[in-house]
Design a protein around this motif. Structure first.
Motif, mmCIF file in Angstrom:
data_model
loop_
_atom_site.group_PDB
_atom_site.id
_atom_site.type_symbol
_atom_site.label_atom_id
_atom_site.label_comp_id
_atom_site.label_asym_id
_atom_site.label_seq_id
_atom_site.Cartn_x
_atom_site.Cartn_y
_atom_site.Cartn_z
ATOM 1 N N LEU A 8 -2.637 2.607 0.161
ATOM 2 C CA LEU A 8 -3.820 2.973 0.936
ATOM 3 C C LEU A 8 -3.475 3.154 2.412
ATOM 4 N N CYS A 9 -2.552 2.352 2.922
ATOM 5 C CA CYS A 9 -2.109 2.492 4.319
ATOM 6 C C CYS A 9 -1.470 3.861 4.534
ATOM 7 N N PHE A 10 -0.624 4.285 3.609
ATOM 8 C CA PHE A 10 -0.003 5.608 3.705
ATOM 9 C C PHE A 10 -1.066 6.708 3.611
ATOM 10 N N LEU A 11 -1.975 6.565 2.670
ATOM 11 C CA LEU A 11 -2.980 7.610 2.449
ATOM 12 C C LEU A 11 -3.979 7.725 3.593
ATOM 13 N N ILE A 12 -4.350 6.596 4.235
ATOM 14 C CA ILE A 12 -5.236 6.696 5.405
ATOM 15 C C ILE A 12 -4.487 7.384 6.543
ATOM 16 N N GLY A 13 -3.159 7.204 6.578
ATOM 17 C CA GLY A 13 -2.344 7.954 7.538
ATOM 18 C C GLY A 13 -2.394 9.447 7.242
ATOM 19 N N CYS A 14 -2.410 9.813 5.967
ATOM 20 C CA CYS A 14 -2.528 11.228 5.594
ATOM 21 C C CYS A 14 -3.853 11.812 6.084
ATOM 22 N N VAL A 15 -4.913 11.011 6.035
ATOM 23 C CA VAL A 15 -6.198 11.450 6.577
ATOM 24 C C VAL A 15 -6.052 11.718 8.071
ATOM 25 N N ALA A 16 -5.352 10.829 8.769
ATOM 26 C CA ALA A 16 -5.100 11.043 10.199
ATOM 27 C C ALA A 16 -4.281 12.306 10.420
ATOM 28 N N GLY A 17 -3.400 12.620 9.483
ATOM 29 C CA GLY A 17 -2.623 13.854 9.589
ATOM 30 C C GLY A 17 -3.488 15.091 9.498
ATOM 31 N N LEU A 18 -4.561 15.012 8.728
ATOM 32 C CA LEU A 18 -5.493 16.137 8.627
ATOM 33 C C LEU A 18 -6.393 16.215 9.861
ATOM 34 N N ARG A 19 -6.981 15.108 10.233
ATOM 35 C CA ARG A 19 -7.867 15.007 11.398
ATOM 36 C C ARG A 19 -7.555 13.695 12.094
ATOM 37 N N SER A 20 -6.907 13.774 13.239
ATOM 38 C CA SER A 20 -6.353 12.581 13.878
ATOM 39 C C SER A 20 -7.384 11.499 14.194
ATOM 40 N N MET A 21 -8.587 11.870 14.534
ATOM 41 C CA MET A 21 -9.585 10.870 14.898
ATOM 42 C C MET A 21 -10.453 10.430 13.723
ATOM 43 N N MET A 22 -10.374 11.130 12.618
ATOM 44 C CA MET A 22 -11.211 10.785 11.476
ATOM 45 C C MET A 22 -10.794 9.450 10.861
ATOM 46 N N ALA A 23 -9.495 9.220 10.727
ATOM 47 C CA ALA A 23 -9.026 7.973 10.106
ATOM 48 C C ALA A 23 -9.494 6.743 10.893
ATOM 49 N N PRO A 24 -9.288 6.672 12.217
ATOM 50 C CA PRO A 24 -9.779 5.477 12.912
ATOM 51 C C PRO A 24 -11.307 5.384 12.932
ATOM 52 N N ALA A 25 -12.004 6.516 12.932
ATOM 53 C CA ALA A 25 -13.472 6.464 12.880
ATOM 54 C C ALA A 25 -13.929 5.862 11.551
ATOM 55 N N ILE A 26 -13.288 6.259 10.470
ATOM 56 C CA ILE A 26 -13.649 5.722 9.154
ATOM 57 C C ILE A 26 -13.264 4.250 9.049
ATOM 58 N N VAL A 27 -12.121 3.882 9.584
ATOM 59 C CA VAL A 27 -11.711 2.474 9.575
ATOM 60 C C VAL A 27 -12.695 1.642 10.400
ATOM 61 N N CYS A 28 -13.133 2.157 11.543
ATOM 62 C CA CYS A 28 -14.135 1.439 12.354
ATOM 63 C C CYS A 28 -15.431 1.262 11.576
ATOM 64 N N ALA A 29 -15.871 2.312 10.906
ATOM 65 C CA ALA A 29 -17.105 2.224 10.113
ATOM 66 C C ALA A 29 -16.942 1.185 9.006
ATOM 67 N N ALA A 30 -15.794 1.191 8.344
ATOM 68 C CA ALA A 30 -15.548 0.223 7.269
ATOM 69 C C ALA A 30 -15.531 -1.202 7.820
ATOM 70 N N ALA A 31 -14.932 -1.392 8.984
ATOM 71 C CA ALA A 31 -14.889 -2.724 9.595
ATOM 72 C C ALA A 31 -16.284 -3.152 10.046
#
Length: 157
Positions: A8-31
């Motif tokens: 999951l850590c690798f795959l959330i990085g892949c999301v960041a590869g598609l849209r750099s700010m989307m991964a941390p925004a989603i992680v913030c929402a999840a937290a």
């Protein structure tokens, strides 16, 4: 289905590869929603409303900027560095939440950021040139994939 956290850590990085700010925004929402638990960790700031608002605004801005003709390629140095950093941050958050190695989360998230950036670039370019679809259409599909994929990943934690 249970996914290994380091995958999951690798795959959330892949999301960041598609849209750099989307991964941390989603992680913030999840937290913030307590899907992942970062209390008492160095990344506990990610579960605050200010962090959620800031990363969400950045993600929305990136979704808009990506459609502009003068936006540089994600594989250019500045875009690639952003994807490495946000992928590493997002991977670290997932690893910390699960009690796994922070360093492994950072490294796997950063590697996912690189992989996602290059795969996303070549797949998008190939789809536009081979299918003659407008770039805008392919970009919106990519946006939807990054958002839904990221939400799916954090929901597996």
């Amino acid at each position: 289905m249970v996914f290994p956290v380091l995958l999951l850590c690798f795959l959330i990085g892949c999301v960041a590869g598609l849209r750099s700010m989307m991964a941390p925004a989603i992680v913030c929402a999840a937290a913030y929603l307590r899907w992942i638990h970062l209390d008492g960790t160095p990344l506990s700031f990610l579960n605050t409303m200010p962090a959620l608002c800031l990363f969400t605004l950045f993600a929305i801005g990136e979704l808009i900027a990506d459609k502009l003709p003068k936006t540089p390629a994600r594989t250019a140095p500045i875009g690639l560095i952003a994807r490495i950093v946000t992928g590493g941050l997002s991977g670290a958050a997932l690893a910390l939440s699960a009690g796994k190695s922070t360093l492994a989360g950072i490294m796997l998230g950063a590697a996912g950021g690189i992989a996602g950036a290059f795969a996303g670039y070549y797949i998008r370019h190939g789809l536009v040139t081979q299918t003659k679809l407008p770039d805008f259409v392919v970009a919106v599909v990519e946006d939807l994939l990054a958002i839904s994929g990221g939400l799916f990943l954090v929901s597996r934690m």
